[in-house]
Design a protein around this motif. Structure first.
Motif, PDB file in Angstrom:
ATOM      1  N   LEU A 198      36.511  29.289  42.603  1.00 56.30           N
ATOM      2  CA  LEU A 198      37.962  29.334  42.353  1.00 56.30           C
ATOM      3  C   LEU A 198      38.626  29.875  43.490  1.00 56.30           C
ATOM      4  CD1 LEU A 198      38.237  30.003  38.820  1.00 56.30           C
ATOM      5  CD2 LEU A 198      38.024  27.860  39.828  1.00 56.30           C
ATOM      6  N   SER A 199      37.850  30.282  44.635  1.00 58.27           N
ATOM      7  CA  SER A 199      38.382  31.130  45.808  1.00 58.27           C
ATOM      8  C   SER A 199      37.705  30.526  47.028  1.00 58.27           C
ATOM      9  CB  SER A 199      38.520  32.624  45.864  1.00 58.27           C
ATOM     10  OG  SER A 199      37.070  33.112  45.627  1.00 58.27           O
ATOM     11  N   ASP A 200      37.769  31.389  48.171  1.00 57.90           N
ATOM     12  CA  ASP A 200      37.017  30.929  49.272  1.00 57.90           C
ATOM     13  C   ASP A 200      35.745  31.649  49.510  1.00 57.90           C
ATOM     14  OD1 ASP A 200      38.197  33.580  49.846  1.00 57.90           O
ATOM     15  OD2 ASP A 200      39.135  32.814  51.770  1.00 57.90           O
ATOM     16  N   SER A 201      35.225  32.746  48.290  1.00 57.81           N
ATOM     17  CA  SER A 201      34.243  33.441  48.193  1.00 57.81           C
ATOM     18  C   SER A 201      32.939  32.721  48.126  1.00 57.81           C
ATOM     19  CB  SER A 201      34.398  34.487  47.052  1.00 57.81           C
ATOM     20  OG  SER A 201      32.894  35.081  46.835  1.00 57.81           O
ATOM     21  N   ALA A 202      31.845  33.220  48.834  1.00 58.57           N
ATOM     22  CA  ALA A 202      30.586  32.628  48.869  1.00 58.57           C
ATOM     23  C   ALA A 202      29.976  32.405  47.350  1.00 58.57           C
ATOM     24  CB  ALA A 202      29.458  33.278  49.772  1.00 58.57           C
ATOM     25  N   ALA A 203      30.300  33.705  46.506  1.00 62.60           N
ATOM     26  CA  ALA A 203      29.814  33.787  45.273  1.00 62.60           C
ATOM     27  C   ALA A 203      30.857  32.929  44.198  1.00 62.60           C
ATOM     28  CB  ALA A 203      29.934  35.235  44.730  1.00 62.60           C
ATOM     29  N   PRO A 204      30.247  32.222  43.239  1.00 57.56           N
ATOM     30  CA  PRO A 204      30.979  31.380  42.478  1.00 57.56           C
ATOM     31  C   PRO A 204      31.413  32.306  41.349  1.00 57.56           C
ATOM     32  CG  PRO A 204      28.702  31.165  41.792  1.00 57.56           C
ATOM     33  CD  PRO A 204      28.676  31.888  43.106  1.00 57.56           C
ATOM     34  N   GLU A 205      33.027  32.035  40.866  1.00 57.80           N
ATOM     35  CA  GLU A 205      33.473  32.759  39.900  1.00 57.80           C
ATOM     36  C   GLU A 205      32.927  32.398  38.475  1.00 57.80           C
ATOM     37  OE1 GLU A 205      36.708  33.292  42.880  1.00 57.80           O
ATOM     38  OE2 GLU A 205      35.080  31.713  42.443  1.00 57.80           O
ATOM     39  N   SER A 206      32.340  31.282  38.622  1.00 58.67           N
ATOM     40  CA  SER A 206      31.756  30.707  37.201  1.00 58.67           C
ATOM     41  C   SER A 206      30.443  29.951  37.413  1.00 58.67           C
ATOM     42  CB  SER A 206      32.686  29.859  36.414  1.00 58.67           C
ATOM     43  OG  SER A 206      32.294  29.315  35.340  1.00 58.67           O
ATOM     44  N   LEU A 207      29.429  30.348  36.743  1.00 52.75           N
ATOM     45  CA  LEU A 207      27.917  29.726  36.791  1.00 52.75           C
ATOM     46  C   LEU A 207      27.333  29.359  35.522  1.00 52.75           C
ATOM     47  CD1 LEU A 207      25.530  29.546  39.209  1.00 52.75           C
ATOM     48  CD2 LEU A 207      24.993  31.695  38.291  1.00 52.75           C
ATOM     49  N   TRP A 208      27.038  28.126  35.512  1.00 44.97           N
ATOM     50  CA  TRP A 208      26.121  27.631  34.475  1.00 44.97           C
ATOM     51  C   TRP A 208      24.687  27.277  34.978  1.00 44.97           C
ATOM     52  CZ3 TRP A 208      27.546  26.895  29.351  1.00 44.97           C
ATOM     53  CH2 TRP A 208      29.029  27.256  29.285  1.00 44.97           C
ATOM     54  N   ALA A 209      23.625  27.722  33.971  1.00 48.71           N
ATOM     55  CA  ALA A 209      22.206  27.445  34.569  1.00 48.71           C
ATOM     56  C   ALA A 209      21.351  26.888  33.269  1.00 48.71           C
ATOM     57  CB  ALA A 209      21.655  28.471  35.047  1.00 48.71           C
ATOM     58  N   ASN A 210      20.856  25.839  33.156  1.00 47.66           N
ATOM     59  CA  ASN A 210      20.014  25.097  32.094  1.00 47.66           C
ATOM     60  C   ASN A 210      18.304  25.470  32.745  1.00 47.66           C
ATOM     61  OD1 ASN A 210      22.474  24.131  30.962  1.00 47.66           O
ATOM     62  ND2 ASN A 210      22.123  22.162  32.018  1.00 47.66           N
TER      63      ASN A 210
END
Length: 331
Positions: A198-210
């Motif tokens: 949601l920004s220019d950060s390399a880290a995501p603000e939201s993450l899903w994993a199956n």
């Protein structure tokens, strides 16, 4: 009573929590502390009455009376002090994430085995009674055959500016990866993950994993930095285990104390680390109590597993790769 001598490297807020927890254990003596900030080192040394203070962790590790070194530095600075401490004949507790690199995790494990010392991952949620009770329910068959696991971990938005220095999978999801591996009692065979920036950060603000496990179990993990600060919720996590004979579920925001006043609300969380009336309690203290007693008694560390921790970093690496390529990653 003989006391185990421990040292802490890294005196950020979490490193200080370790000192508070260590001090509450009658079988532990804090022998030395280390931080590269001299002012912080003196502040903490005076506060906790620790005389031996070092700005260079190599000098601390040279001290022969120390039995356990607690590495609580920044995420990407764990490898060298861990290896040096192991090679000097000390046990090591490595805070989570143990590293952000698979090869480094494997090297820590190899050197520990070579030196005949324990390297212990700081996955303290195994010592949280709520998560531990779920493990017991699974192990004892109270839920029947386990089909799926779901974990959600959310933190306040303002924290993202600090912790986005490291990918979300290592800062947040790593806790649930360890729990998923622990609960499943199996290795992961494939990963499919999705990230939202949601920004220019390399880290995501939201993450899903199956995750699909070798034993057929399935897990879904969701981590985000999207809890509004004004909600006043310090920790907003939940877990659900579904089996053929039942379900188990809890949510942290409903399990603590809620305070309301004219400035808003605060939901307190007491299970991890808390002090009241001069006493320290919580999962962190229980973890350090377990580790110190294992060292003093010369017993094994069956409740924790660095092999699992290495696999967790392998899974985390696969999650990042999956978000980047948009495909399943097979381990």
């Amino acid at each position: 009573m003989r006391k185990m001598k421990a040292a802490v490297i890294g005196l950020g807020s979490w490193g200080e929590c370790h000192l508070e927890a260590f001090r509450s254990l009658p079988q532990v003596e804090i022998a030395a502390i280390c931080d590269n900030r001299a002012d912080r080192l003196d502040e903490i040394g005076e506060k906790y009455g620790v005389e031996r203070r070092y700005t260079n962790y190599e000098q601390l590790i040279e001290q022969t009376d120390i039995e356990l070194v607690n590495v609580a530095t920044f995420e990407k600075g764990h490898l060298r002090p861990t290896l040096l401490a192991l090679q000097s004949g000390k046990h090591v507790l490595v805070e989570k994430p143990i590293t952000t690199d698979v090869a480094e995790a494997q090297e820590m494990y190899r050197v520990a085995q070579q030196c005949g010392k324990q390297v212990i991952p700081g996955h303290l949620l195994r010592f949280d009674p709520r998560y531990a009770e779920l493990k017991s329910a699974i192990y004892n068959g109270r839920l029947g055959q386990i089909a799926s696991l779901f974990f959600k971990r959310s933190r306040q938005q303002s924290l993202f500016s600090t912790y986005s220095r490291t990918h979300t999978v290592y800062e947040l999801t790593v806790h649930d990866l360890d729990l998923a591996v622990w609960y499943a009692g199996s290795r992961v065979k494939s990963v499919r993950a999705y990230a939202q920036h949601l920004s220019d950060s390399a880290a995501p603000e939201s993450l899903w994993a199956n995750l699909t496990f070798e034993n057929g179990m399935f897990a879904v993990l969701h981590s985000n930095w999207l809890t509004p600060d004004k909600a006043g919720v310090e920790i907003f996590d939940s877990v659900e285990v579904s089996g053929s004979d039942g379900k188990a579920h809890f949510e942290t925001s409903n399990a603590g104390l809620h305070l309301w006043n004219q400035e808003g609300s605060v939901s307190k969380e007491f299970f991890i680390h808390h002090q009241r009336n001069g006493h320290t309690y919580g999962a962190l203290r229980d973890q350090l109590d377990y580790i110190s007693n294992c060292i003093l008694n010369g017993t094994g560390f069956e409740y924790v597993s660095f092999a699992d921790a290495v696999h967790v970093i392998e899974i985390a690496d696969a999650i990042i790769k999956s978000t980047e390529c948009g495909q399943d990653i097979f381990l």
